[in-house]
Write an enzyme that holds these catalytic residues in place. Structure first.
Site, mmCIF file in Angstrom:
data_model
loop_
_atom_site.group_PDB
_atom_site.id
_atom_site.type_symbol
_atom_site.label_atom_id
_atom_site.label_comp_id
_atom_site.label_asym_id
_atom_site.label_seq_id
_atom_site.Cartn_x
_atom_site.Cartn_y
_atom_site.Cartn_z
ATOM 1 C CD GLU A 40 6.859 30.455 -35.805
ATOM 2 O OE1 GLU A 40 7.492 29.205 -35.767
ATOM 3 O OE2 GLU A 40 6.565 30.812 -36.938
ATOM 4 C CE LYS A 113 6.194 25.644 -36.402
ATOM 5 N NZ LYS A 113 6.841 26.552 -37.047
ATOM 6 C CB CYS A 158 4.135 29.203 -37.753
ATOM 7 S SG CYS A 158 4.590 29.942 -39.225
#
Length: 271
Positions: A40, A113, A158
């Site tokens: 990321e 995301k 994440c």
């Protein structure tokens, strides 16, 4: 199929981060990797969260995306650009986006995301939604190994890791390899990173590849690292605790089928 997680400790300067990413990709390619996945925000960890806005790009246009396409093409790799900031609906936000490039340099998949990190323990405070606009759509995509095998990637980033329903959706769509490029904080990573990754592998009987940011960054932030490759039984196949490096391993269709046959949990789902 050999695959690699590329761990970084990205700084503030875009060009130096891209140079390190290229070096790691070249190293992985020399070791026989066919797929490499960056962490990321591999391209920069800014001094402030709002720095993302300054170097965000429109989808399909910009120096970061050009760099990734060129690297994939020149090194003949499948490349997952862990995340980079893309333009959102307003100028005060960006999308935290993972892009998949083919060995021909074509962008073949995009995932924005979905889950945005928030954490406050009185000493550390993070609120990703202040700058990042959430995505809405789970994404899978197929890649072809040099031996002709097709592997289906399930994309995530994440904080998504804490939401098993996303991975169940990816699994239901046939994902064999779950990708989790991350920049976990040291605090949350130390507590939860490996156990969550192993759980996602075990419950979906799939491989998990999780490249992280791993160290102390120019902006003072400390990330957990511990980039991992985990097999469908939940065993850690490869790991790097901290610092930049290549975490290399191989996918085995036979191993995945063995796990799924000896404990056919995916066929026992009721809900």
């Amino acid at each position: 199929m050999k695959i690699a997680a590329l761990q970084m400790v990205s700084g503030i300067q875009l060009q130096s981060n891209l140079a390190q990413a290229r070096q790691l990709m070249e190293q992985a390619a020399s070791l026989g990797a066919e797929l490499v996945v960056l962490p990321e925000y591999f391209c920069a960890m800014g001094a402030r969260d709002t720095d993302k806005i300054a170097y965000c790009e429109a989808f399909g246009v910009g120096p970061i995306q050009d760099f990734m396409a060129r690297a994939a093409r020149e090194l003949r790799l499948w490349v997952v650009a862990g995340t980079l900031p893309l333009q959102a609906d307003d100028a005060q936000h960006v999308l935290n986006t993972s892009l998949v490039y083919s060995p021909q340099g074509d962008c073949v998949a995009r995932y924005d995301k979905i889950h945005l990190f928030r954490f406050d323990n009185g000493r550390e405070h993070y609120a990703e939604s202040d700058v990042v606009q959430a995505g809405a759509q789970p994404v899978v995509c197929d890649i072809k190994a040099r031996n002709g095998e097709v592997w289906r990637l399930g994309l995530s980033v994440c904080y998504d890791l804490r939401f098993p329903e996303l991975y169940r959706m990816l699994s239901a769509q046939g994902a064999d390899l779950l990708l989790v490029p991350s920049a976990f904080t040291h605090t949350t990573g130390q507590a939860h990173w490996e156990i969550l990754l192993r759980a996602r592998a075990i419950e979906n009987q799939a491989y998990v590849l999780a490249p992280g940011q791993g160290g102390v960054h120019e902006n003072g932030r400390r990330t957990w690292g511990h980039s991992l490759l985990i097999d469908p039984w939940g065993e850690v196949m490869a790991l790097q605790a901290s610092g930049a490096g290549v975490v290399l391993g191989s996918l085995s269709r036979e191993r995945m089928q063995q796990v799924r046959q000896q404990l056919p949990a995916l066929t026992h789902r009721v809900l």
